[in-house]
Design a protein around this motif. Sequence first.
Motif, PDB file in Angstrom:
ATOM      1  N   CYS A   1       0.855  -1.182   0.000  1.00 39.82           N
ATOM      2  CA  CYS A   1       0.000   0.000   0.000  1.00 39.82           C
ATOM      3  C   CYS A   1       0.896   1.239   0.000  1.00 39.82           C
ATOM      4  O   CYS A   1       1.806   1.352   0.822  1.00 39.82           O
ATOM      5  CB  CYS A   1      -0.914   0.016   1.228  1.00 39.82           C
TER       6      CYS A   1
ATOM      7  N   VAL B   1      -0.313   4.410   0.170  1.00 38.44           N
ATOM      8  CA  VAL B   1      -1.077   5.573   0.619  1.00 38.44           C
ATOM      9  C   VAL B   1      -0.368   6.338   1.747  1.00 38.44           C
ATOM     10  O   VAL B   1      -0.428   7.548   1.824  1.00 38.44           O
ATOM     11  CB  VAL B   1      -2.510   5.173   1.017  1.00 38.44           C
ATOM     12  N   CYS B   2       0.333   5.629   2.617  1.00 41.41           N
ATOM     13  CA  CYS B   2       1.076   6.331   3.662  1.00 41.41           C
ATOM     14  C   CYS B   2       2.417   5.632   3.897  1.00 41.41           C
ATOM     15  O   CYS B   2       2.628   4.528   3.419  1.00 41.41           O
ATOM     16  CB  CYS B   2       0.248   6.451   4.945  1.00 41.41           C
TER      17      CYS B   2
ATOM     18  N   GLY C   1       3.370   1.621   4.597  1.00 43.74           N
ATOM     19  CA  GLY C   1       3.628   0.642   3.539  1.00 43.74           C
ATOM     20  C   GLY C   1       3.166  -0.766   3.869  1.00 43.74           C
ATOM     21  O   GLY C   1       3.942  -1.722   3.798  1.00 43.74           O
ATOM     22  N   CYS C   2       1.897  -0.931   4.223  1.00 42.12           N
ATOM     23  CA  CYS C   2       1.373  -2.251   4.589  1.00 42.12           C
ATOM     24  C   CYS C   2       1.484  -3.243   3.426  1.00 42.12           C
ATOM     25  O   CYS C   2       1.310  -2.864   2.271  1.00 42.12           O
ATOM     26  CB  CYS C   2      -0.085  -2.138   5.008  1.00 42.12           C
TER      27      CYS C   2
ATOM     28  N   CYS D   1      -5.344   0.125   7.979  1.00 39.52           N
ATOM     29  CA  CYS D   1      -6.465   1.058   8.020  1.00 39.52           C
ATOM     30  C   CYS D   1      -7.306   0.876   6.759  1.00 39.52           C
ATOM     31  O   CYS D   1      -6.898   0.201   5.820  1.00 39.52           O
ATOM     32  CB  CYS D   1      -5.986   2.504   8.174  1.00 39.52           C
TER      33      CYS D   1
ATOM     34  N   GLY E   1      -6.278   1.255   2.926  1.00 41.92           N
ATOM     35  CA  GLY E   1      -5.586   0.172   2.242  1.00 41.92           C
ATOM     36  C   GLY E   1      -6.518  -0.627   1.344  1.00 41.92           C
ATOM     37  O   GLY E   1      -6.137  -1.059   0.254  1.00 41.92           O
TER      38      GLY E   1
END
Lengths: 426, 120
Positions: free
Chosen positions: B12, B14-15, B18-19, B34, B37
Amino acid sequence: MTDTIITERFDLVIIGAGSAGLAAAAAAAKAGVQKILVLEKEDHPGGILLQCVHNGFGLHRYKEELTGPEYAERVLAESCHHAIDLRCGAMVLSITPEKVIRYSGEKYGYRQACAKTIICATGADERTRGAVRIPGDRPTGVMTAGLAQHYMNLDGYMVGRRVFILGSGDIGLIMSRRVALEGGQVLGVAELMPYSNGLARNIAQCLNDFGIPLYLSHTVRIIRGKDRLEQIVLSQVDGNFDFIPGTDKTFDVDTLLLSVGLIPSNRLLTDLGVRLHPKTGGPVVDETLQTSVPGVFSCGNSLHVHDLADFVSIEGETAGLAAARYLAGETGRLSDSAPLIKTEPGEGISYLLPAKLHTENAGEFLLKFRVKKPYRNVALLLKENGRLIRKVKKPYLLPAEMENLRLKREELVEPAGTLTLEIADE
Amino acid sequence: MSKTKLPAEMICIVCPRGCHLRVDENLNVTGNACSRGVVYAKTELTHPTRTITSTVRLTGSAVGRVPVKTSEPIPKERIFDVMAEIQRQKAAAPVDCGQVLIKNILGLGADLVATRTIRS
Ligand code: SF4
């Protein structure tokens, strides 16, 4: 003409108007410090943020995604206060043991500022080619990634057409994308370690999006070129970082960007006799971010290299508040005999900040650290004089990511001793 | 729909966290810390988008470039079309942070906005 130097007095002088220095100024002003001077060597405040035109800033602090310049603008707006005198284009030359700061600049000539407290927020320098010892020719076209970022984003020059990048830290990854976006060809990114030093999201959005290969356990062995860089030879390394014969790959490139690490910039403080930490390159500090010289504080990348600007600003605020409390006579003037806890990095921890904690001083301590290598499903063990006081399970830990741990005063049994942090199997 | 084979794995973006996301055959997303994701994974598999940041030539100032971004993410396959527009663009100081330099760039529903205030 007179030969007397203009001398002014301030409660607090902050060196550097980047995300750390500006946040420190804002926090100190808010806490009631009356006369604050911020000295910035560049013509505009904002520090390195101004050339970081990409986004990803501010998610923690402002709960939205900002670019570097937007983040700088927010921090600057917050530091707009009548107590704060911000002077740009002012280069600090020296600090005397009496806390007299000498600086010069076109607008100011040569002046001095007498300070009761000093916060050094001077950021970090990039490691250069010399620091990583690449043999070969000395052509143009070999430069640090941050310098290339300055050329491209502030000056508007394209750095090259066929580019290779050594080092997979975030600056290297961000610059790979930047060059690719502007139509340059990025032939690859090499990383000496068997894992990347950048954030996973940057591998995804800066390399994978543009089909840029990442060569792990590889480094540049030879640089060739008469005037301009013409060719590099890349080789694989083994576990001892020795070149593996027969793994040479040549790349015809005109530019090599080095993203091989940052070193906290502390020349002004070392001249002052401030003690530096052998691992971080920043000063040895206590929980108030005070250095070994009373009344002198350190924060941001000149204390230790951060990966997120948000944490730099928080650290700046801590320093600003600490300077305010010091000026008010509340803290930081503890005698040498005050109870002290020393912190020590244990198994798997590369460094642990702050180096010392005055247990009388605060109700809570913020510990910051980095791990030596990537870990999965491990536990962090915090021990006071050998006795386990906290165990934290971690699904993963990466050297590229700074970690935080909050410690309450009540968790400590003894007022003095040693606090160690180590990694163990879950 | 895209041709991406499911199950799929992705980071991910988005932030900075980095999941590591996994998407199964039924488009169920796991590994996200969150809800953003989940949105990211589904968008990435159907119509991936990116926010573009760059700089634009600036006249009337000692600063040579003004940084810019797209106000919304644009389709990933249009990145280089958008970059070509950005490279053609010029701005004159003073510029305000948030000022629109190109309205509805290439009809993609995103504006090109300045991300720095430059007075002179
Ligand atoms: S899932 Fe949420 S927390 Fe994880 S990287 Fe994406 S936005 Fe960040």
